[in-house]
Design a protein around this motif. Structure first.
Motif, short mmCIF file in Angstrom:
data_model
loop_
_atom_site.label_atom_id
_atom_site.label_comp_id
_atom_site.label_asym_id
_atom_site.label_seq_id
_atom_site.Cartn_x
_atom_site.Cartn_y
_atom_site.Cartn_z
N LEU A 262 -42.29 13.53 32.31
CA LEU A 262 -41.11 13.13 33.06
C LEU A 262 -41.47 13.12 34.53
O LEU A 262 -42.43 13.76 34.96
N MET A 266 -36.18 12.98 36.83
CA MET A 266 -35.72 13.85 35.75
C MET A 266 -35.85 15.33 36.14
O MET A 266 -35.01 16.15 35.77
N SER A 269 -32.91 16.13 38.10
CA SER A 269 -31.73 16.18 37.24
C SER A 269 -31.60 17.53 36.54
O SER A 269 -30.52 18.12 36.49
N MET A 288 -29.85 10.34 33.55
CA MET A 288 -30.32 10.26 32.16
C MET A 288 -29.84 8.98 31.49
O MET A 288 -30.57 8.37 30.70
N ARG A 291 -32.09 6.30 32.76
CA ARG A 291 -33.39 6.36 32.09
C ARG A 291 -33.29 5.77 30.69
O ARG A 291 -34.16 4.98 30.27
#
Length: 427
Positions: A262, A266, A269, A288, A291
């Motif tokens: 990742l 991410m 996040s 997310m 993604r």
């Protein structure tokens, strides 16, 4: 008399027997001592054969895990990981091993047989797993209310799963129901449309009218396989990092980051989720979802849309027409962005055609993301920030959610909307 024989076969005198035995013991002890003093052979570490492996099945197109050389049970994977960490191996070298471990943890926790999860084997072999994926998203969200993406993936996925099973139902009665009927209804309405407006009707609408009635069971089976591939791809990418975080916290995320599984976005996040702020959780949901839609399956939607000699485009548009994410308050695509066509007539006054069909196709990444970010994400945040209400939604039986979203059950209403809300309007 029984005695020991010498090398020539002659008996050894009784007095010499003890000496022979002592010599034999001395030789044996000498051999043992030599073996102990010899340099020890070093065992090859268990992880060695798993280093630098590519994720051959990272897109989820085939059965099993990421690489056929990797085990699909936790103990050998965990043992290899533990040794690689202890030996200070660069995480980038054991990235696929690490990913496989958390994938196996994820499928075990989801009650999914990773070896049997094989989209290429068709619907019958995968239908139970298809539903179980969404049941697992609800499990994650109900256990941790701050995992907003898991909750949205479950709710929106229930609608997606309903469409998946609708396709199977239609395949069994393709000449009398579903897409044939929908395509014929649109064709009839187009025939009644003023000619000067037809040139402005989106190609997805005219394609549905022209090709929908010719759809075959083979087209539908192909489309279901495409949906199963994308579903597995999303799971492979996002669920292992959820399991790593639940088990090891940010240390698990940092190891995946160091391995290259990742990126910075991410990592930020997961730090946002771990920080416990509403802003952090909301940003993680958006990141997310971005993604998922714009990295993981974007190319696969493109391939699906272009496939099957035009039928891929028809089927992705049917998904858009019939689909409505079950997140409370979310509008159906055709309500969010209905088709409206304007065309001048001889007198100079514009004439408009408004139809209750989506002005976009779910397979197109930019308009898909517009809908998700403008309508689906805000409505899910409304739900997720009310934990008691969210848990009630998450814990509703999946079969209830599934039945509520079935297209064939809603087909009379869909056709009624098409025939009553298709309007030619003056300026």
């Amino acid at each position: 008399m029984t005695g020991i024989l010498n090398r020539g076969g002659a008996p050894v005198e009784p007095g010499c027997e003890v000496s022979v035995r002592r010599c034999s013991i001395a030789l044996l002890l000498g051999a043992m001592l030599a073996a102990l003093l010899a340099p020890a052979a070093h065992a090859v570490p268990a992880y060695t054969e798993y280093l630098d492996l590519p994720a051959l099945n990272g897109d989820g197109e085939y059965g099993g895990g990421l690489h056929p050389q990797l085990p699909t049970t936790q103990p050998p994977l965990r043992a290899a990981l533990t040794q690689a960490r202890a030996d200070g191996i660069d995480p980038a070298r054991y990235a696929t091993l690490l990913h496989q471990y958390w994938l196996v943890v994820a499928t075990d926790n989801a009650a999914i047989d990773l070896e049997a999860w094989a989209p290429e084997r068709g619907v019958a072999a995968n239908s139970a797993t298809f539903s179980q994926v969404y049941v697992n998203y609800f499990r994650l969200a109900a256990a941790r209310s701050d995992l907003y993406w898991a909750g949205m993936a479950g709710i929106a996925g229930a609608s997606f799963a309903a469409g998946f099973f609708d396709v199977g139902d239609i395949a069994g009665a393709v000449s009398v129901a579903g897409i044939h009927e929908l395509g014929n209804a649109v064709a009839d309405l187009l025939r009644a449309t003023p000619p000067e407006l037809l040139t402005g009707v989106p190609s997805d609408v005219t394609g549905l009218a022209a090709l929908g009635p010719r759809l075959t069971a083979g087209d539908l089976a192909w489309y279901q396989t495409r949906l199963m591939i994308m579903q597995k791809h999303i799971f492979i990418d996002l669920v292992p990092m959820h399991e790593a975080y639940l088990a090891d916290g940010l240390a698990g995320i940092d190891e995946m980051f160091a391995a290259g599984l990742l990126g910075d976005g991410m990592r930020v996040s997961w730090n946002g989720i771990d920080g416990g702020t509403e802003a952090g959780r909301a940003d993680a949901l958006a990141a997310m979802a971005d993604r998922e839609q714009n990295q993981i399956v974007a190319d696969q939607w493109d391939v699906t849309s272009r496939g099957r000699d035009g039928m891929g485009r028809v089927l992705t548009y049917v998904t858009t027409v019939a689909g409505k994410p079950a997140v409370p308050g979310t509008r159906a695509p055709g309500v969010y962005a209905p088709v409206t066509v304007w065309s001048p007539i001889a007198a100079g006054a514009p004439l408009g055609l408004r139809m209750p069909l989506p002005a976009f196709n779910w397979a197109d990444r930019e308009t898909r993301w517009d809908y998700i970010s403008a309508d689906l994400l805000p409505r899910h945040l409304d739900l997720a920030t009310d934990p008691a209400r969210a848990v009630t939604v998450y814990r509703e039986p999946f079969t209830v959610k599934l039945d509520r979203g079935r297209m064939l059950a809603r087909l009379p209403d869909i056709i009624a909307d098409l025939t009553t809300q298709w309007q030619v309007v003056p300026s």
